[in-house]
Design a protein around this motif. Structure first.
Motif, PDB file in Angstrom:
ATOM      1  N   ARG A 134     -10.798   2.296  -2.430  1.00 47.49           N
ATOM      2  CA  ARG A 134      -9.863   2.385  -1.079  1.00 47.49           C
ATOM      3  C   ARG A 134      -9.741   1.101  -0.360  1.00 47.49           C
ATOM      4  NH1 ARG A 134      -8.841   7.408   0.888  1.00 47.49           N
ATOM      5  NH2 ARG A 134      -6.955   6.047   1.528  1.00 47.49           N
ATOM      6  N   GLY A 135      -8.265   0.706  -0.049  1.00 49.88           N
ATOM      7  CA  GLY A 135      -8.277  -0.570   0.659  1.00 49.88           C
ATOM      8  C   GLY A 135      -7.917  -1.562  -0.429  1.00 49.88           C
ATOM      9  N   GLY A 136      -7.815  -1.154  -1.665  1.00 46.31           N
ATOM     10  CA  GLY A 136      -7.825  -2.165  -2.838  1.00 46.31           C
ATOM     11  C   GLY A 136      -6.494  -2.807  -3.023  1.00 46.31           C
ATOM     12  N   SER A 137      -5.363  -2.612  -2.175  1.00 46.14           N
ATOM     13  CA  SER A 137      -4.050  -3.486  -2.435  1.00 46.14           C
ATOM     14  C   SER A 137      -4.239  -4.746  -1.616  1.00 46.14           C
ATOM     15  CB  SER A 137      -2.884  -2.703  -1.562  1.00 46.14           C
ATOM     16  OG  SER A 137      -3.232  -2.175  -0.571  1.00 46.14           O
ATOM     17  N   SER A 158       0.835  -1.111  -0.154  1.00 46.09           N
ATOM     18  CA  SER A 158      -0.073  -0.010  -0.140  1.00 46.09           C
ATOM     19  C   SER A 158       0.964   1.190  -0.031  1.00 46.09           C
ATOM     20  CB  SER A 158      -0.919   0.076   1.253  1.00 46.09           C
ATOM     21  OG  SER A 158      -1.738  -0.980   1.315  1.00 46.09           O
ATOM     22  N   PHE A 212      -3.019  -1.922  -5.511  1.00 45.67           N
ATOM     23  CA  PHE A 212      -4.095  -0.819  -5.513  1.00 45.67           C
ATOM     24  C   PHE A 212      -4.276  -0.184  -6.974  1.00 45.67           C
ATOM     25  CE2 PHE A 212      -5.082   3.917  -4.418  1.00 45.67           C
ATOM     26  CZ  PHE A 212      -6.315   3.817  -4.311  1.00 45.67           C
ATOM     27  N   THR A 225      -2.253   8.223   0.978  1.00 47.39           N
ATOM     28  CA  THR A 225      -3.271   8.336  -0.094  1.00 47.39           C
ATOM     29  C   THR A 225      -4.021   9.236   0.041  1.00 47.39           C
ATOM     30  OG1 THR A 225      -3.076   6.052  -0.274  1.00 47.39           O
ATOM     31  CG2 THR A 225      -5.050   6.877  -1.438  1.00 47.39           C
ATOM     32  N   GLU A 234       1.631   4.214  -4.125  1.00 50.96           N
ATOM     33  CA  GLU A 234       1.942   2.901  -4.135  1.00 50.96           C
ATOM     34  C   GLU A 234       3.263   2.864  -4.821  1.00 50.96           C
ATOM     35  OE1 GLU A 234      -1.033   3.468  -3.718  1.00 50.96           O
ATOM     36  OE2 GLU A 234      -1.749   2.037  -2.073  1.00 50.96           O
TER      37      GLU A 234
HETATM   38  N1  ASP Z   1      -3.430   3.135  -0.544  1.00 52.44           N
HETATM   39  C1  ASP Z   1      -4.906   2.714  -0.857  1.00 52.44           C
HETATM   40  C2  ASP Z   1      -5.632   3.400   0.193  1.00 52.44           C
HETATM   41  O1  ASP Z   1      -5.273   3.950   1.065  1.00 52.44           O
HETATM   42  C3  ASP Z   1      -4.686   1.498  -0.911  1.00 52.44           C
HETATM   43  C4  ASP Z   1      -4.641   0.501   0.105  1.00 52.44           C
HETATM   44  O2  ASP Z   1      -4.347   0.712   1.361  1.00 52.44           O
HETATM   45  O3  ASP Z   1      -4.853  -0.658   0.235  1.00 52.44           O
HETATM   46  O4  ASP Z   1      -6.990   3.280   0.110  1.00 52.44           O
END
Ligand code: ASP
Ligand code: MG
Length: 404
Positions: free
Chosen positions: A150-153, A41, A136, A47, A74
């Motif tokens: 968001r959170g896609g990694s 991430s 991500f 981000t 990333e």
């Molecule tokens: N950096 C991106 C986010 O903050 C993806 C991730 O953290 O998975 O959403």
């Protein structure tokens, strides 16, 4: 030996020390004889900061440009970690999403992975390189950069693990597993050794933030085992797989989502087609609706419909309904609510659980505003101010006391 995918969240890459720590974890896996693909991430809250800057320049930046901006987090992190790995004596190379073969559709900001071509990763692995992939992000057929939401990694990590037929996908964060309640807020919460995909999917949708729900969905589809663990301790984490040994625990956990709003349409005419005109309108604008309840008036002529949406979409939903739906007397929106959910296998066939949950809330004198249940969960909407107490009571009186 096989391949292991190790994904590091932003909190365990946030500074130089954390990067060096991640490099040591990877080094250990290499020394055990595995080929390692690391997925990163962005560092810390990078981000968020990238988005904030873009929004300072334009209230609503074009989604395509936002994806280019966000994916930079990333990109940097992948090469920083690669540099740290080289310093630890590991042969390695960083790859961006497109170089790693991550193809997506063109839905900027929430793209879906359509295909993975792992040829380049395999080539690097065959040269005994650790491959560090920027999570991500992917690339659309139009050769535009995309991000996966968001959170896609987590999703990148699971998709690569599936494509490479990895032995396991390890997800590192600062939390060392999945607990029966949020361990930061409830010290009495207990770590689960194993959780099945379907239960984990519910937990992730209903508020457990350690894992992205779409990543769990993908892991389920391709039977990729996941281990959620901490980058800062050696404690074994929680394994997510199909035939999880749930230790006879009927209930796996209790979750909270605070970012929900309750919308109520009062006095709509009770006739065919009403639900379609209301929810069709919202669906066309991609507003996700969750719990829906309808009750008719005593004479049966009128009805009230109540439903929940994400708090971020509540104003848009109310505006749309006020503009395009004339069928209600009043439309009321309440953002001061939270959704508390009890998640477990076979809830509906164990009436004792549902009774025990209601009893716990009754003892705490907490009023329940909405209820919905399925085989995997019982969700309750309560006043936001009551949510913590509700979880405490359910944890105390229900979890661990009910066996399948
Ligand atoms: N950096 C991106 C986010 O903050 C993806 C991730 O953290 O998975 O959403
Ligand atoms: Mg995350």
């Amino acid at each position: 030996m096989g391949i292991i995918v190790e994904k590091f969240g932003g909190s365990c890459l946030k500074d130089d020390e954390a990067l060096k720590n991640a490099a040591q974890i990877i080094r250990q896996t290499v020394e055990e004889g595995y080929d390692v693909v690391a997925v990163v991430s962005a560092q810390g809250d990078m981000t968020d900061r990238l988005i904030t800057k873009a929004r300072r320049l334009h209230k609503e930046p074009a989604k395509r440009e936002l994806d280019v901006i966000m994916s930079a987090g990333e990109q940097l992190c992948a090469s920083y970690l690669t540099v740290a790995l080289a310093a630890a004596g590991i042969d390695c190379v960083s790859l961006l999403g497109w170089q790693a073969g991550v193809r997506t559709n063109r839905l900027f900001g929430s793209a879906r992975v359509t295909d993975i071509n792992p040829a380049r990763i395999r080539r690097e692995l065959s040269k005994k390189h650790v491959v560090v992939v920027a999570g991500f992000q992917g690339i659309a057929d139009s050769m535009d950069m995309t991000t996966l939401g968001r959170g896609g990694s987590d999703t990148t990590a699971v998709a690569l693990a599936a494509a490479l037929e990895a032995d396991i996908c390890r997800i590192y964060s600062v939390i060392d597993g999945i607990y029966t309640a949020d361990p930061m807020e409830f010290p009495q919460a207990v770590k689960l050794k194993e959780v099945s995909y379907s239960v984990m999917q519910e937990l992730a949708y209903l508020g457990v933030k350690v894992l992205n729900p779409r990543a769990v969905e993908l892991a389920h589809k391709y039977a990729v085992p996941i281990e959620v663990r901490s980058a800062f301790s050696d404690a074994p984490g929680t394994v997510i797989r199909e035939e999880a040994d749930m230790e006879k625990m009927l209930i796996s956990g209790v979750t909270k989502k605070s970012d929900v709003a309750r919308i109520r349409l009062n006095g709509i005419e009770n006739r065919a087609g009403q639900a379609f005109s209301i929810f069709g309108l919202l669906a066309r604008e991609n507003i996700d609706v969750d719990m829906i309840l309808q009750a008719d008036s005593e004479d049966g002529n009128k009805a009230d419909i109540v439903f929940t949406v994400d708090e971020a979409q509540a104003d848009e939903a109310v505006n749309l309904l006020q503009k395009h739906y004339a069928g209600a007397n009043t439309i009321v929106c309440d953002k001061n609510v939270a959704k508390v959910s009890v998640v477990g296998l076979g809830m509906q066939s164990h009436h004792g659980v549902i009774k025990a949950v209601f009893e716990a809330l009754s003892e705490e004198n907490i009023n329940i505003l909405m209820i919905s249940s399925s085989e995997l969960r019982l969700s309750l909407v309560v006043d936001a101010a009551d949510a913590e107490r509700a979880i405490g009571a359910i944890h105390r009186l229900v979890i661990g006391k009910t066996e399948a």
